[in-house]
Motif scaffolding. Sequence first.
Motif, short mmCIF file in Angstrom:
data_model
loop_
_atom_site.label_atom_id
_atom_site.label_comp_id
_atom_site.label_asym_id
_atom_site.label_seq_id
_atom_site.Cartn_x
_atom_site.Cartn_y
_atom_site.Cartn_z
N MET A 60 -4.15 49.42 36.51
CA MET A 60 -3.69 48.75 37.73
C MET A 60 -2.80 47.55 37.39
SD MET A 60 -4.75 50.34 40.41
CE MET A 60 -4.54 49.07 41.67
N ALA A 61 -3.11 46.87 36.28
CA ALA A 61 -2.34 45.69 35.90
C ALA A 61 -0.95 46.04 35.43
CB ALA A 61 -3.08 44.92 34.80
N ALA A 62 -0.71 47.30 35.13
CA ALA A 62 0.60 47.70 34.62
C ALA A 62 1.60 48.04 35.71
CB ALA A 62 0.44 48.90 33.69
N ILE A 63 1.19 48.03 36.99
CA ILE A 63 2.08 48.49 38.05
C ILE A 63 2.69 47.39 38.93
CG2 ILE A 63 0.85 50.69 38.20
CD1 ILE A 63 -0.41 49.65 40.81
N PRO A 64 2.35 46.09 38.75
CA PRO A 64 2.92 45.10 39.68
C PRO A 64 4.43 45.07 39.73
CG PRO A 64 1.11 44.12 38.47
CD PRO A 64 1.37 45.47 37.86
N ARG A 65 5.11 45.33 38.62
CA ARG A 65 6.57 45.23 38.63
C ARG A 65 7.19 46.25 39.56
NH1 ARG A 65 10.77 43.28 35.68
NH2 ARG A 65 12.61 44.60 35.48
N THR A 66 6.76 47.52 39.45
CA THR A 66 7.33 48.56 40.30
C THR A 66 6.97 48.32 41.76
OG1 THR A 66 7.25 50.17 38.52
CG2 THR A 66 7.40 51.02 40.76
N VAL A 67 5.69 48.05 42.02
CA VAL A 67 5.25 47.83 43.39
C VAL A 67 5.91 46.58 43.97
CG1 VAL A 67 3.25 47.40 44.87
CG2 VAL A 67 3.08 49.04 43.00
N GLY A 68 6.05 45.54 43.15
CA GLY A 68 6.69 44.32 43.61
C GLY A 68 8.12 44.55 44.05
N TYR A 69 8.84 45.39 43.30
CA TYR A 69 10.22 45.68 43.68
C TYR A 69 10.28 46.45 44.99
CZ TYR A 69 15.01 45.21 42.18
OH TYR A 69 16.31 44.79 42.08
N LEU A 70 9.37 47.40 45.16
CA LEU A 70 9.36 48.17 46.40
C LEU A 70 9.03 47.29 47.60
CD1 LEU A 70 7.59 51.44 45.18
CD2 LEU A 70 10.03 51.07 45.56
N LEU A 71 8.22 46.25 47.39
CA LEU A 71 7.81 45.38 48.50
C LEU A 71 8.87 44.36 48.87
CD1 LEU A 71 4.04 44.72 47.65
CD2 LEU A 71 4.95 46.17 49.45
N VAL A 72 9.50 43.75 47.87
CA VAL A 72 10.39 42.62 48.17
C VAL A 72 11.84 42.89 47.79
CG1 VAL A 72 8.47 41.02 47.84
CG2 VAL A 72 10.05 41.41 45.96
N GLY A 73 12.15 44.08 47.25
CA GLY A 73 13.50 44.33 46.78
C GLY A 73 14.57 44.17 47.84
N LEU A 74 14.37 44.78 49.01
CA LEU A 74 15.38 44.73 50.06
C LEU A 74 15.58 43.32 50.60
CD1 LEU A 74 14.70 48.08 51.95
CD2 LEU A 74 16.50 47.56 50.29
N PRO A 75 14.51 42.60 51.02
CA PRO A 75 14.74 41.23 51.48
C PRO A 75 15.28 40.33 50.39
CG PRO A 75 12.38 41.73 51.38
CD PRO A 75 13.11 43.01 51.22
N ALA A 76 14.94 40.59 49.12
CA ALA A 76 15.48 39.77 48.04
C ALA A 76 17.00 39.90 47.99
CB ALA A 76 14.87 40.20 46.70
N GLY A 77 17.51 41.12 48.15
CA GLY A 77 18.95 41.30 48.12
C GLY A 77 19.65 40.55 49.23
N ALA A 78 19.08 40.59 50.45
CA ALA A 78 19.68 39.89 51.58
C ALA A 78 19.67 38.38 51.38
CB ALA A 78 18.96 40.27 52.87
N LEU A 79 18.56 37.85 50.87
CA LEU A 79 18.45 36.40 50.69
C LEU A 79 19.35 35.91 49.57
CD1 LEU A 79 14.61 35.89 51.21
CD2 LEU A 79 16.45 34.99 52.64
#
Length: 444
Positions: A55-74
């Motif tokens: 479970m500890a190995a997946i934050p990067r991928t899941v994090g991108y899926l969660l915040v990737g789009l708003p990060a690009g706009a901001l």
Amino acid sequence: MTHATAQAAPVRPSPLAFRVFLGGQSVSLIGDGLAILAIPLLVLEVSGSPYAAVMAAIPRTVGYLLVGLPAGALVDRLNPRNVMLAMDVIRFSVFLALAVLSASSHLSVPVILALAFVAAGAGVFFETALTVAVRDLVEEDRLVRTNSLLEAANQSAQIVGPGLVGVLSALWGLQVALLVNACTFAVSFVTVLRVLDGRDRTGRTATPPLRTALRGVGGDLVQGFRCLRSLRVVLVVTCLQASANLFLAVGYLLVFYLRDTLHLGASAASAVVAAGGAGGVLGTAVALRLGRRMRHETLIAFSAACLGTTLACLGVATSLVPLLLLNLLLGGSTVTAVVLIRTLRQRLVPRALLGRVTATARVAALAASPIGALAGGALTTLNHGNPRPVFMAAGALSVLTTIAAWFFGLRTGSQKSPEVEPAQDQGALPGAPGTPTTEAGRTP
């Protein structure tokens, strides 16, 4: 475009200062590499649970899926330099907190995972801002070189980082490895602060308040999707990258294939995996050399076709030497394509929309990977544990999608889109990085 909103030419650093900046980013990437192993090891140290370590190995991928789009706009609305500085502070704080809490024995798995997700989300913002900052800092004919150097550092960090964690943990404990990880982001902070220009593209040093920047983000995302759809080559390349990730995900079966199907042993499996990392480093050199001589669209298509062919051949190879060479070639062709796709987006996408389009493309590519992994595992199970047909089918389908991409857009080449000015009713900030731009200035 009105003269009132014209871009102030970015202040480009001297060649020495730019090398310092690239060095700082290389150190920061080593921090990312350290985290690949440090977080799972910390979870195992606290819980002893293999499931929790996975479970500890997946934050990067899941994090991108969660915040990737708003990060690009901001990032498109804010000064990329300030975003990078803020994200370095967050990542430094996360790993410092993990080191302190670990030393004091006040650490639990939920806390580790929560902090890992925070660091992963900050990494998403940082990477998106870095893509925009490189576009501002580097003239178009030097983009391939700069992206190749950064990707070479990234590939090397994924080899050096985990090894460094092992050495530091064995000598002084995992807490020291976490402190070193935190320090890498401090180095990045200092180099960004000293090298990058503090002004935005209108010449102002002020950054709009976050509350103001958040206003109208939904409309910005829609505009980013429209831009991606309107740029045929960028859209085709995005689809090609997503499909490649879908088929490349069967690579998660490689260790199983080597150990359980071919019975080559752990040392042979490690050598084959390491060859893929070495191939990634070589791929950056190929992108740098050939990217100056060939059309990027042609080289992307060639790399993608090589990727698919190699993937299919992995399902046929049965001895160690061919497997080493094939995984070396697979890693090299993958990274060559990654560097050139990134450069293509930086060349063709209007500066005011680059963050959104970059984030959208990356989210699409990352979302395809777990789907491919699950499909590959299910098909291997249905085939009585034999992954060979899965490798061959994935490779063949990858080649077919590459051929389709060639005829749907890569063959005809690309034309740079004119810079656009986002409409005010979609949340554009007066005088902020949503205004029309032109590129000017000297090469660092």
